[in-house]
Design a protein around this motif. Sequence first.
Motif, short mmCIF file in Angstrom:
data_model
loop_
_atom_site.label_atom_id
_atom_site.label_comp_id
_atom_site.label_asym_id
_atom_site.label_seq_id
_atom_site.Cartn_x
_atom_site.Cartn_y
_atom_site.Cartn_z
N GLU A 124 -3.67 -1.56 -7.51
CA GLU A 124 -2.93 -1.49 -8.77
C GLU A 124 -3.47 -0.38 -9.66
O GLU A 124 -2.70 0.32 -10.32
CB GLU A 124 -2.97 -2.86 -9.47
CG GLU A 124 -2.12 -3.88 -8.73
CD GLU A 124 -2.29 -5.30 -9.24
OE1 GLU A 124 -3.18 -5.56 -10.09
OE2 GLU A 124 -1.53 -6.17 -8.78
N ALA A 125 -4.79 -0.18 -9.68
CA ALA A 125 -5.39 0.90 -10.47
C ALA A 125 -4.98 2.27 -9.92
O ALA A 125 -4.93 3.26 -10.67
CB ALA A 125 -6.90 0.76 -10.48
N HIS A 126 -4.69 2.33 -8.64
CA HIS A 126 -4.26 3.56 -7.96
C HIS A 126 -3.01 4.16 -8.62
O HIS A 126 -2.83 5.37 -8.64
CB HIS A 126 -4.02 3.18 -6.49
CG HIS A 126 -3.25 4.10 -5.65
ND1 HIS A 126 -3.66 5.38 -5.34
CD2 HIS A 126 -2.08 3.92 -4.97
CE1 HIS A 126 -2.79 5.94 -4.52
NE2 HIS A 126 -1.82 5.08 -4.28
N ASP A 127 -2.17 3.32 -9.22
CA ASP A 127 -0.96 3.80 -9.90
C ASP A 127 -1.26 4.79 -11.02
O ASP A 127 -0.42 5.62 -11.34
CB ASP A 127 -0.15 2.63 -10.47
CG ASP A 127 0.67 1.93 -9.41
OD1 ASP A 127 0.80 2.46 -8.30
OD2 ASP A 127 1.19 0.84 -9.72
N ALA A 128 -2.42 4.70 -11.63
CA ALA A 128 -2.78 5.59 -12.74
C ALA A 128 -3.44 6.88 -12.26
O ALA A 128 -3.66 7.80 -13.06
CB ALA A 128 -3.71 4.87 -13.71
N GLY A 129 -3.73 6.99 -10.97
CA GLY A 129 -4.45 8.15 -10.44
C GLY A 129 -3.57 9.38 -10.26
O GLY A 129 -2.33 9.32 -10.32
N ASP A 130 -4.21 10.51 -10.04
CA ASP A 130 -3.51 11.79 -9.88
C ASP A 130 -2.55 11.79 -8.70
O ASP A 130 -1.48 12.41 -8.77
CB ASP A 130 -4.51 12.93 -9.73
CG ASP A 130 -5.17 13.32 -11.05
OD1 ASP A 130 -4.72 12.85 -12.12
OD2 ASP A 130 -6.13 14.10 -11.01
#
Length: 99
Positions: free
Chosen positions: A64-70
């Motif tokens: 879920e945190a991956h969604d905010a990544g580049d």
Amino acid sequence: MFDLIVIIRVPDDAEVTLVADALARMRPLCLAEDGCVSWEAYQSHEEPGRFVLVERWASRGHWEAHDAGDAIQKIYIPEIMPRIEREVHPSSLIRSRPE
């Protein structure tokens, strides 16, 4: 572990190479993210416009945190999403069971 399978179809043959190149650029960014255990993109030999992403994350929270990544914000959303149809499948690995 949190495993994810994403099936992508590129309807326009002229955009297949663009999507493949963007997925290749995403891989090192995804692998560098906290909690990414593995991230692979496969392109079908039979249908070049069909791709399968196989992702393994340490937890659902990491994914879920991956969604905010580049990888998602700078490549997937602007370059890939407008060109594809997709199915997202949180999945479980099937293992043989002891008899």
